[in-house]
Design an enzyme around this catalytic site. Structure first.
Site, PDB file in Angstrom:
ATOM      1  N   LYS A  13      12.224  17.800 -61.987  1.00 40.92           N
ATOM      2  CA  LYS A  13      11.877  18.777 -60.938  1.00 40.92           C
ATOM      3  C   LYS A  13      10.521  18.491 -60.299  1.00 40.92           C
ATOM      4  O   LYS A  13      10.383  18.559 -59.090  1.00 40.92           O
ATOM      5  CB  LYS A  13      11.733  20.174 -61.561  1.00 40.92           C
ATOM      6  CG  LYS A  13      12.961  20.953 -61.691  1.00 40.92           C
ATOM      7  CD  LYS A  13      12.633  22.255 -62.399  1.00 40.92           C
ATOM      8  CE  LYS A  13      12.075  22.000 -63.767  1.00 40.92           C
ATOM      9  NZ  LYS A  13      11.243  22.947 -64.396  1.00 40.92           N
ATOM     10  N   ARG A  86      11.204  32.825 -63.486  1.00 39.54           N
ATOM     11  CA  ARG A  86      11.741  32.505 -64.806  1.00 39.54           C
ATOM     12  C   ARG A  86      12.386  33.740 -65.447  1.00 39.54           C
ATOM     13  O   ARG A  86      13.020  33.615 -66.487  1.00 39.54           O
ATOM     14  CB  ARG A  86      10.609  32.078 -65.747  1.00 39.54           C
ATOM     15  CG  ARG A  86      10.081  30.678 -65.583  1.00 39.54           C
ATOM     16  CD  ARG A  86      10.671  29.742 -66.610  1.00 39.54           C
ATOM     17  NE  ARG A  86       9.798  28.888 -67.386  1.00 39.54           N
ATOM     18  CZ  ARG A  86       8.975  27.960 -66.972  1.00 39.54           C
ATOM     19  NH1 ARG A  86       8.745  27.791 -65.710  1.00 39.54           N
ATOM     20  NH2 ARG A  86       8.320  27.195 -67.818  1.00 39.54           N
ATOM     21  N   ARG A 120      11.232   8.835 -73.617  1.00 38.06           N
ATOM     22  CA  ARG A 120       9.978   8.859 -72.855  1.00 38.06           C
ATOM     23  C   ARG A 120       8.838   8.382 -73.753  1.00 38.06           C
ATOM     24  O   ARG A 120       8.765   8.734 -74.927  1.00 38.06           O
ATOM     25  CB  ARG A 120       9.714  10.305 -72.414  1.00 38.06           C
ATOM     26  CG  ARG A 120       8.557  10.475 -71.475  1.00 38.06           C
ATOM     27  CD  ARG A 120       8.787  11.610 -70.531  1.00 38.06           C
ATOM     28  NE  ARG A 120       8.737  12.901 -71.218  1.00 38.06           N
ATOM     29  CZ  ARG A 120       8.962  14.054 -70.606  1.00 38.06           C
ATOM     30  NH1 ARG A 120       9.258  14.075 -69.330  1.00 38.06           N
ATOM     31  NH2 ARG A 120       8.892  15.187 -71.272  1.00 38.06           N
ATOM     32  N   ARG A 169       5.587  11.767 -77.394  1.00 40.74           N
ATOM     33  CA  ARG A 169       5.009  13.116 -77.542  1.00 40.74           C
ATOM     34  C   ARG A 169       5.821  13.882 -78.587  1.00 40.74           C
ATOM     35  O   ARG A 169       7.048  13.743 -78.637  1.00 40.74           O
ATOM     36  CB  ARG A 169       5.154  13.854 -76.210  1.00 40.74           C
ATOM     37  CG  ARG A 169       3.881  14.003 -75.435  1.00 40.74           C
ATOM     38  CD  ARG A 169       4.136  14.510 -74.054  1.00 40.74           C
ATOM     39  NE  ARG A 169       4.980  15.715 -74.020  1.00 40.74           N
ATOM     40  CZ  ARG A 169       5.303  16.361 -72.900  1.00 40.74           C
ATOM     41  NH1 ARG A 169       4.855  15.925 -71.744  1.00 40.74           N
ATOM     42  NH2 ARG A 169       6.050  17.416 -72.920  1.00 40.74           N
ATOM     43  N   ARG A 180      14.146  23.284 -76.787  1.00 36.25           N
ATOM     44  CA  ARG A 180      13.633  23.600 -75.447  1.00 36.25           C
ATOM     45  C   ARG A 180      14.791  23.836 -74.471  1.00 36.25           C
ATOM     46  O   ARG A 180      14.728  24.709 -73.608  1.00 36.25           O
ATOM     47  CB  ARG A 180      12.729  22.468 -74.930  1.00 36.25           C
ATOM     48  CG  ARG A 180      11.325  22.521 -75.525  1.00 36.25           C
ATOM     49  CD  ARG A 180      10.574  21.219 -75.329  1.00 36.25           C
ATOM     50  NE  ARG A 180      10.265  20.908 -73.944  1.00 36.25           N
ATOM     51  CZ  ARG A 180       9.954  19.678 -73.521  1.00 36.25           C
ATOM     52  NH1 ARG A 180       9.905  18.659 -74.360  1.00 36.25           N
ATOM     53  NH2 ARG A 180       9.690  19.470 -72.262  1.00 36.25           N
TER      54      ARG A 180
END
Ligand code: AMP
Length: 227
Positions: A13, A86, A120, A169, A180
Site C-alpha cells: 500500500k 481502521r 523480506r 525483522r 498480523r
C-alpha cells in the site's frame, strides 16, 4: 480526488500510494507514518501514542480523527488515505466530514503474503533503510497468476547501500505475520462492509505483479470510474 487505499500488511500500500502521489500529484496521508514520526520527535502526540504503537494496538479514535481532520482541513482535496479508516467509527466520521471518490482495495491470498513477507530482508545498520526480498513467486492460485520477482542485493546477503549484513525483522517471521493478518481481517471486514453499504465506489486490484504495473492499473480503473 479523494481516495482510500485498503490492503493487508505487506501488500505494498505504502509503495502504491507513493507512486500515485507522484503520478497524480495527490497527497499521501499515512496515519502510521505520521504517528511513527511523532514518536521519533517525542512530541506530545508522539508520547500519547507511543505505547499503542509498540503493542500493535489501535490508537483511540478521537486522537486519530483529530490528526486526520487537521490534515484534511489544510489540504482539502486531492489525497489518498493509507491506514485510515481502521474502525467503523473512523469511517462514519470520515464520510460525514468529506466526500470520498473511491476505495482502492488490494486483494492478495494470505499464503502469498506470508511467503513474500517472510522473504523480506532489511539492512542490519539502524541508520540505513536498505530493503530487499529474496522470494521469487511465479504461481497460480484460484486463477490468479502471481508474478513477483525478487529484489536481491548485488552481493550475497549484504546491503547495496552500506555493505552491512541483511537481517529479518522479528515481526516478519511467519508466525507473527499470520497473527498480523488475522488482526487485519478482523479489523477491516466491518469497515469495508460499512463503506460498501454507504455506496462508496470500490476498485479491486490484485497484488500479483510489480508495483509500477499495479499503480498504472489503479490509474486506469480510476479513469474508467471517471474519478
Ligand atoms: P501502520 O503503519 O498503518 O500499520 O500503523 C502503525 C500503527 O499506528 C498501528 O499499529 C496503530 O497503532 C497506529 N495506527 C495507524 N493508523 C491508525 C488508525 N487509523 N487507527 C488507529 N491506530 C492507527
Amino acid at each position: 480526488m479523494r481516495l482510500i487505499i485498503f490492503g493487508p500488511p505487506g501488500s505494498g500500500k505504502g509503495t502504491y500510494s507513493a507512486k500515485l502521489k507522484e503520478k497524480l500529484g495527490i497527497e499521501k496521508i499515512s496515519t502510521g507514518d505520521i504517528f511513527r514520526a511523532e514518536v521519533k520527535k517525542q512530541s506530545d502526540l508522539g508520547k500519547k501514542v507511543e505505547n499503542y504503537l509498540k503493542q500493535g494496538l489501535l490508537v483511540p479514535d478521537e486522537i486519530v480523527i483529530e490528526v486526520v481532520k487537521n490534515i484534511i482541513d489544510k489540504i482539502k482535496d486531492n489525497f489518498i488515505l493509507d491506514g485510515f479508516p481502521r474502525t467503523v467509527k473512523q469511517a462514519e466520521w470520515l464520510l460525514n466530514y468529506t466526500k470520498i471518490d473511491a476505495v482502492i482495495k488490494i486483494n492478495v491470498h494470505d499464503e502469498i503474503l506470508i511467503e513474500k513477507i517472510s522473504a523480506r530482508r532489511i539492512c542490519s545498520n539502524p541508520n540505513c533503510d536498505g530493503n530487499y526480498n529474496i522470494a521469487f513467486i511465479d504461481k497460480v492460485i484460484d486463477g490468479i497468476h502471481y508474478y513477483l520477482p525478487p529484489l536481491l542485493p548485488k552481493e550475497d546477503m549484504k546491503c547495496d547501500k552500506c555493505g552491512s549484513p541483511l537481517i529479518q525483522r522479528d515481526d516478519d517471521k511467519p508466525e507473527v505475520v499470520k497473527k498480523r493478518l488475522e488482526i487485519y481481517h478482523q479489523q477491516t471486514k466491518p469497515v469495508e462492509e460499512f463503506l460498501r453499504k454507504s455506496g462508496v465506489k470500490f476498485i479491486e486490484i490484485w497484488m500479483n505483479k510489480e508495483p509500477e504495473k499495479i499503480a498504472n492499473e489503479i490509474i486506469e480503473k480510476l479513469k474508467e470510474l471517471k474519478v
